[in-house]
Design a protein around this motif. Structure first.
Motif, PDB file in Angstrom:
ATOM      1  N   LEU A 167      70.970  21.163  33.216  1.00 20.49           N
ATOM      2  CA  LEU A 167      70.582  19.874  33.782  1.00 20.49           C
ATOM      3  C   LEU A 167      71.806  19.149  34.334  1.00 20.49           C
ATOM      4  CD1 LEU A 167      68.523  17.522  34.174  1.00 20.49           C
ATOM      5  CD2 LEU A 167      68.982  16.868  31.794  1.00 20.49           C
ATOM      6  N   ILE A 218      68.164  22.301  36.860  1.00 17.98           N
ATOM      7  CA  ILE A 218      67.319  21.119  36.995  1.00 17.98           C
ATOM      8  C   ILE A 218      68.207  19.967  37.448  1.00 17.98           C
ATOM      9  CG2 ILE A 218      65.786  19.508  35.812  1.00 17.98           C
ATOM     10  CD1 ILE A 218      65.292  21.745  33.744  1.00 17.98           C
ATOM     11  N   THR A 221      68.413  15.754  38.638  1.00 24.65           N
ATOM     12  CA  THR A 221      67.735  14.471  38.611  1.00 24.65           C
ATOM     13  C   THR A 221      67.346  14.072  40.029  1.00 24.65           C
ATOM     14  OG1 THR A 221      69.777  13.205  38.847  1.00 24.65           O
ATOM     15  CG2 THR A 221      69.062  13.747  36.590  1.00 24.65           C
ATOM     16  N   PHE A 236      68.039  11.484  33.288  1.00 27.71           N
ATOM     17  CA  PHE A 236      68.502  12.579  32.445  1.00 27.71           C
ATOM     18  C   PHE A 236      67.673  12.637  31.166  1.00 27.71           C
ATOM     19  CE2 PHE A 236      72.343  12.863  35.010  1.00 27.71           C
ATOM     20  CZ  PHE A 236      72.793  14.153  34.809  1.00 27.71           C
ATOM     21  N   LEU A 247      63.960  13.803  31.776  1.00 29.05           N
ATOM     22  CA  LEU A 247      63.869  15.245  32.033  1.00 29.05           C
ATOM     23  C   LEU A 247      64.175  16.049  30.780  1.00 29.05           C
ATOM     24  CD1 LEU A 247      65.582  15.362  35.537  1.00 29.05           C
ATOM     25  CD2 LEU A 247      63.209  15.962  35.045  1.00 29.05           C
ATOM     26  N   TYR A 248      65.164  15.592  30.016  1.00 26.07           N
ATOM     27  CA  TYR A 248      65.536  16.298  28.794  1.00 26.07           C
ATOM     28  C   TYR A 248      64.422  16.241  27.752  1.00 26.07           C
ATOM     29  CZ  TYR A 248      68.069  17.758  24.655  1.00 26.07           C
ATOM     30  OH  TYR A 248      68.457  18.422  23.521  1.00 26.07           O
ATOM     31  N   ILE A 250      66.317  23.413  27.664  1.00 26.04           N
ATOM     32  CA  ILE A 250      67.559  23.020  28.339  1.00 26.04           C
ATOM     33  C   ILE A 250      68.737  23.342  27.424  1.00 26.04           C
ATOM     34  CG2 ILE A 250      68.928  21.093  29.210  1.00 26.04           C
ATOM     35  CD1 ILE A 250      66.368  19.809  30.191  1.00 26.04           C
ATOM     36  N   ILE A 302      73.864  20.466  29.540  1.00 33.12           N
ATOM     37  CA  ILE A 302      73.794  19.248  30.359  1.00 33.12           C
ATOM     38  C   ILE A 302      75.195  18.947  30.880  1.00 33.12           C
ATOM     39  CG2 ILE A 302      73.324  16.775  30.405  1.00 33.12           C
ATOM     40  CD1 ILE A 302      71.360  17.207  28.102  1.00 33.12           C
TER      41      ILE A 302
END
Length: 364
Positions: free
Chosen positions: A111, A132, A134, A144, A147-148, A155, A158
């Protein structure tokens, strides 16, 4: 030759055009070319570094100490941690590669913000993992977190680029600290501080307290480099700082003898010259004001920068970048990121003056 399927469609990192290429293609004398595309230190490197390189030239024929004892010791003194908290890389981007390959795979995605350092995506795809992004180009921690939370189990890594390359913005660390508390210990968080020296100099709220972070969060690694503020881009030395357990885990992927002996000695010397570092940072932000003034005069939008470059949003940026190149001025066109903008490294006063006059001549 039959290549792995993973190579299909894999992007190349677009490095800044070398001066030699511009000389060949446009018939411009090398001394008349200004390279402001790769965020290098316009002051070069510290005199102490030059002395160290000359003094240790005999090491060119000798393999380095793979423990990097001296370099890790100098870094440990700087950050107030221990040698076992470090991994040394060929630039911080090699540590990025190590982190991704150690954690990400076809079932564990990466991410990042909508626009960030291109190598995150390249290393992610090389690992066969999903990337992925944002929706917002700059760092938006609410996005963030959303999505997380939706894909927490899927995931693995990051990336927070603080400050962000190639846009220049930077989160306050208080925001980052709060976000870290929401991330599972099974997810690796990479705090990419390649430009942290600049951000910390400009605004203490952006500064990352590395020691306390790695003591609090076992799943966080901080990345630093000697390529930017310290002026060692040609020697390729970077590092990661994390808990000893995390360092031990990812170090199994680190290539042996990866940073040369002379490069390591130069990095140690660079750390010793705080005066040169302060001069570099001071010059950077005093000269950045010239570009901010230009933007106001021409009605251009800029992204507030905490780095050694500034991003100007300009219509038909590719055309302008090419016209500047024909004049011997190398800047980075961000069209490849889907943005009409130029990223311009901050140079010396004379370099910046020439660039500014050229831009005025094109769009003023």
């Amino acid at each position: 030759m039959i290549y792995n399927d993973i190579l299909d469609g894999l992007k190349f990192y677009e490095a800044g055009k070398p001066i030699e290429l511009v000389v060949r293609e446009y018939g411009i004398k090398a001394d008349d070319v200004i390279k402001l595309a790769s965020n290098e230190n316009p002051l070069g490197c510290s005199p102490l570094v030059k002395e160290a390189i000359a003094k240790n030239a005999h090491l060119a024929s000798i393999y380095p100490d793979d423990s990097y004892y001296e370099l890790k010791g100098a870094l440990a003194d700087k950050f107030g941690v221990k040698r076992e908290n470090f991994i040394i890389g060929v630039g911080s981007d090699q540590v990025i590669d190590v982190c991704v390959k150690a954690v990400a795979n076809e079932n564990r995605a990466v991410l990042q913000s909508g626009i960030s350092f291109a190598m995150y995506e390249i290393y992610t795809l090389q690992a066969g993992a999903k990337l992925i992004k944002t929706p917002t180009p700059t760092h938006n921690l609410a996005e963030f977190k959303e999505l997380y939370e939706k894909q927490k189990d899927n995931i693995g890594v990051i990336f927070l680029c603080l400050p962000n390359n190639p846009l220049g913005e930077c989160l306050d660390f208080s925001e980052v600290y709060e976000f870290l508390g929401c991330v599972s210990e099974d997810t690796l968080v990479v705090l990419d501080g390649a430009y942290q020296e600049y951000a910390s100099f400009k605004d203490s709220a952006k500064s990352i307290p590395v020691k306390s972070v790695i003591e609090k969060f076992n799943n966080v690694i901080y990345l630093g480099t000697f390529s930017k503020a310290y002026g060692l881009a040609g020697l390729r030395v970077g590092y990661g700082i994390a808990s000893s357990e995390l360092i031990k885990g990812i170090s199994r992927i680190r290539p042996v003898l990866n940073v040369g002996s002379i490069s390591a000695k130069a990095a140690v010397a660079a750390l010793a010259d705080e005066k040169f570092l302060r001069e570099s940072l001071s010059l950077n932000f005093s000269q950045m004001l010239e570009y901010e003034t230009l933007a106001k005069e021409l009605g251009l939008e800029i992204i507030p920068s905490y780095t050694n470059f500034i991003t100007l949003k300009i219509k038909d940026s590719s055309k302008l970048a090419l016209n500047l190149l024909r004049k011997g001025i190398i800047v980075r066109d961000l069209a490849s990121y889907g943005m009409d903008a130029l990223r311009i490294s901050i140079g010396t006063a004379s370099q910046n003056s020439r660039v500014i006059e050229a831009i005025k001549g094109e769009i003023g």
